[in-house]
Design an enzyme around this catalytic site. Structure first.
Site, PDB file in Angstrom:
ATOM      1  CE  LYS A 137      -0.692   0.392   4.805  1.00  0.00           C
ATOM      2  NZ  LYS A 137       0.174   1.727   5.181  1.00  0.00           N
ATOM      3  CB  THR A 138       3.975   2.362   1.951  1.00  0.00           C
ATOM      4  OG1 THR A 138       3.174   1.943   3.069  1.00  0.00           O
ATOM      5  CG2 THR A 138       4.777   3.571   1.979  1.00  0.00           C
ATOM      6  CG  ASP A 158      -0.948   5.101   5.017  1.00  0.00           C
ATOM      7  OD1 ASP A 158      -1.566   4.186   4.332  1.00  0.00           O
ATOM      8  OD2 ASP A 158       0.044   4.926   5.339  1.00  0.00           O
ATOM      9  CD  GLU A 159      -2.419   1.767   7.946  1.00  0.00           C
ATOM     10  OE1 GLU A 159      -3.574   0.968   7.641  1.00  0.00           O
ATOM     11  OE2 GLU A 159      -1.336   1.543   7.880  1.00  0.00           O
ATOM     12  CD  GLN A 171      -3.986  -4.970   7.896  1.00  0.00           C
ATOM     13  OE1 GLN A 171      -2.832  -4.781   8.568  1.00  0.00           O
ATOM     14  NE2 GLN A 171      -3.736  -4.739   6.511  1.00  0.00           N
ATOM     15  NE  ARG A 197       0.187  -8.107  10.792  1.00  0.00           N
ATOM     16  CZ  ARG A 197       0.557  -7.162   9.805  1.00  0.00           C
ATOM     17  NH1 ARG A 197       0.994  -6.199   9.328  1.00  0.00           N
ATOM     18  NH2 ARG A 197      -0.761  -7.226   8.988  1.00  0.00           N
TER      19      ARG A 197
END
Length: 759
Positions: free
Chosen positions: A52-53, A239-240, A270, A620
């Site tokens: 995503k980044t 973002d997020e 998330q 993770r």
């Protein structure tokens, strides 16, 4: 010559275009399509490990280079300074150093603070306003409470601060909050909120939450400023997005209303911060806000094996409130998940440690390859003990080591002083824990009194009435010494558990923390209850030589352990919340038991967030996942028998193996250990939990049809006293709606709530 020049010029232009778009070759097709969709609203659903980044930073670079957008016309909002710094660095790397100059990129708070410096004078503040941190805010709230004659004993300052913060994050201003205040705490908080807001303005100050809501007030009061900023910020990226609260949602929507080039990246799966004000509806309803929005789903995961993603997909698919997607791995299938089944939490920690040692020896893993996750900070205690005993270096993330936590050091200081009343350091630590309003001036006078009479500081406390001190101080000191003397007497004949339990009873420390009802205070109470469980375990296993001195010696040795041994090669221990955004080759998810993970779920929305949290934990892992649970666990000072977490059962049994390597799908029914239903196992007689514990099984006598009805007074171990408003449903699905004196209105599942009817 002219024609050659044209050809050369065309070649030059083509070469430049090729250079400008060359960096897009690093993206997959969906990422690339999201980057070049620069007109209108766009939502990128970025699954865990899907890059995503990269999409955000490449889009910024594409806008600057390919579409000629000035950096100053781009606003990129993040949740952490680290994320903002990483984005800026990546843009400079993609293009050339300094390309990000002029780009508005930063956290919501930092960007809006910068904006307010330029415009806040238009709504009655000076541009040199102060930003109050949490301590400053508490101090001002305390002043406001004093002026309103509201006792901090009746409504703790932390509780008030939490209520006000949640209101601001939801963009509920004082007048609206006052009109909707229902329970006692909210009614008092509404008065404080109004005065606190006035005092902030008198101080020309904003708190952190104001940095989010003052821009909205500014835009509503001065639409011309909003129009100016809308023209400036032609492209907005967030973002997020699943972590945004209502205030963040509103201000971003206002800024993007004109050009509508709003680009949000996030993952509803998330969304795990509702307790912090995050509203999952913001991302779920994005297409309701922008009917013409393009949606791109990033499902190609570059982090985890296929098996790990299959487990994650199968669990998260159970949620009703979600945008459907399924992660696909770019790696091999990998090995099955391993289920660790232990008979108690210590055995669980031992098994985790053994697997770490074995994998290091046989598979050449470094310590840094391993992470151990748990649902609550209090669970770290047993894991830390085992890591130390077996000399496995570790580091706690997002918190401090169990024995270094303030509330633990405070409680231990009581025990030290009970054993040794000459311990002046411990005495100074506990004299105002819990708060007794014994200030530094009073302590100084007590020391002078002790020196003048040649007695110890504690003797001065016991003889305070001889020193001519104020009656209030004498009463407070007398109350303190009474507690100490009672505990000293008990320590001579009782167990460590008896002493610590009586300490909590006499001081009401756990009840005070519960009454605050903030995430921080509840976590501190969990830590104290874990210390109580440790004391019970110690007393049970050392009936002959389990003295208070031995117990404190064990704690001292644990506290002095050098966790990382001056190395960066250590096992990482953290809550699942702290793990978000990280990745590790091998992950242990521990404490997978009902009412622990998932944790005390009374409502469908709460359970779905717990499931999202488990999804975060699983995703993770890069190579290997261990899932562990214990059949019994000390909780709230008592041993409780546990049920295996429903989340384990939501994973395909064909991809989970036992520690011996047998797939659960192949394991004969008769070999399956207890866990999915302990009480139904043949010959199994569980030790019943005590009524004082929120983990206790429901008292059937309280669940009769006539036992709970509107108006019934009840008590809940965590929420305290309350009154039943109504009862819904019957049998196992029966719910009860209660207004609690200290924590407001809640709806609970009766079979799990362990309510005690008050006569």
């Amino acid at each position: 010559m002219a024609q050659a020049g044209l050809v050369g010029g065309a070649l030059t232009v083509n070469w430049c275009l090729e250079v400008l778009t060359d960096f897009l070759k690093d993206l997959n097709e969906v990422q690339r399509n999201a980057v070049i969709a620069t007109k209108g609203p766009v939502m990128v659903l970025a699954g865990a490990g899907s890059g995503k980044t990269r999409v955000i930073t490449y889009r910024i670079a594409y806008l600057i280079n390919n579409e000629g957008i000035a950096p100053g016309n781009i606003l990129a909002l993040t949740f952490t300074n680290k994320a903002a710094g990483e984005m800026r660095h990546r843009v400079d790397t993609l293009l050339h150093k300094g390309s990000s100059s002029g780009l508005w990129i930063g956290t919501f708070h930092s960007v809006f603070a910068r904006l307010l410096r330029n415009y806040i004078d238009l709504i009655g503040y000076d541009s040199n306003f102060s930003i109050f941190d949490s301590d400053d805010s508490k101090s001002l709230i305390r002043q406001s409470m004093g002026e309103l004659n509201i006792s901090v004993d009746a409504v703790p300052v932390n509780t008030v601060q939490g209520i006000i913060s949640r209101a601001k994050n939801s963009f509920i201003l004082p007048a609206e909050f006052h009109s909707n205040a229902s329970d006692y705490n909210q009614q008092k908080a509404s008065q404080i909120y109004e005065l606190y807001t006035r005092k902030l303005k008198e101080n020309n100050a904003l708190d952190f939450d104001d940095l989010l809501i003052k821009p909205i007030e500014l835009f509503n009061a001065r639409p011309e400023i909003l129009a100016e900023l809308q023209d400036s910020f032609r492209y907005i990226m967030i973002d997020e997005y699943q972590d945004t609260n209502k205030a963040q949602y509103l201000v971003a929507k206002m800024l993007g209303a004109k050009h509508r080039n709003v680009f949000v990246v996030g993952d509803d799966a998330q969304s795990i911060y509702s307790w912090r004000g995050a509203d999952i509806s913001n991302i779920l309803n994005f297409q309701d806000d922008y009917h013409d929005a393009l949606t791109f789903k990033l499902v190609e995961n570059y982090r985890s094996t296929g098996t790990i993603l299959k487990a994650a997909n199968s669990v998260i698919s159970r949620n009703q409130r979600q945008i459907k997607k399924e992660l696909i791995s770019h790696r091999n299938e990998g090995e099955p998940l391993t289920l660790i089944e232990a008979y108690n939490e210590r055995n669980e920690a031992e098994k985790v440690g053994e697997h770490i040692r074995t994998m290091r020896l046989k598979q050449d893993y470094e310590y840094r390859s391993f992470a151990i996750f748990y649902r609550t900070n209090a669970q770290s205690r047993v894991l830390e003990d085992i890591m130390r005993q077996h000399k496995i270096p570790y580091k706690i993330f997002g918190s401090v080591s169990f024995y270094k936590r303030k509330e633990i050091k405070d409680a231990v200081a009581y025990l030290r002083f009970i054993l040794n009343e000459r311990d002046g350091e411990s005495l100074l630590r506990i004299i105002n824990f819990p708060p007794r309003k014994i200030g530094d001036v009073s302590i100084g006078k007590l020391k002078e009194f002790a020196e003048e009479n040649g007695i110890s500081f504690y003797d001065a406390i016991r003889r305070a009435e001889e020193g001519g001190f104020q009656a209030r101080l004498v009463t407070a000191l007398g109350s303190f010494s009474t507690v100490i003397e009672a505990l000293k007497d008990l320590a001579e004949s009782g167990t460590v558990y008896d002493v610590l339990s009586e300490l909590f009873n006499l001081t009401s420390i756990p009840l005070l923390l519960q009454a605050e009802n903030t995430p921080e205070s509840l976590a501190r109470n969990e830590n104290l209850q874990e210390l109580l469980s440790m004391a019970r375990d110690f007393s049970d296993h050392n009936p002959d030589n389990g003295s208070l001195g031995d117990f404190l010696e064990n704690i001292s040795l644990a506290s002095d352990y050098e966790e990382t041994q001056d190395s960066d090669n250590y096992v990482s221990l953290m809550t699942v919340h702290a793990a978000k955004g990280l990745e590790f080759p091998v992950v242990f998810v521990t404490g997978l038991e009902e009412r622990l993970f998932p944790l005390h779920c009374y409502e469908p929305d709460e359970l779905e967030e717990e499931r999202r949290l488990f999804y975060v934990a699983v995703t993770r892992a890069q190579e290997k996942i261990f899932l562990s649970w214990a059949q019994s666990r000390y909780q709230y000072g008592q041993q409780h028998y546990c049920l295996k977490s429903m989340f384990i059962g939501e994973i395909d049994a064909s991809i989970i193996q036992t520690e011996s390597g047998v797939l659960l799908s192949d394991r004969p029914e008769k070999e399956k250990p207890v866990g999915s239903g302990l009480s139904s196992s043949k010959g199994y007689q569980p030790k019943m939990a005590t009524p004082s514990s929120p983990f206790a099984a429901a008292d059937k006598s309280n669940l009769s049809k006539s036992g709970l009805r509107a108006g019934t007074m009840v008590h809940h171990a965590l929420f305290g006293p309350g009154t039943v408003l109504d009862v819904q449903g019957t049998g196992a699905k029966q719910k009860v709606r209660i207004t609690f004196r200290n924590t407001g209105e809640k709806t609970l599942m009766v079979q799990y709530a362990n309510l005690k009817i008050q006569s």
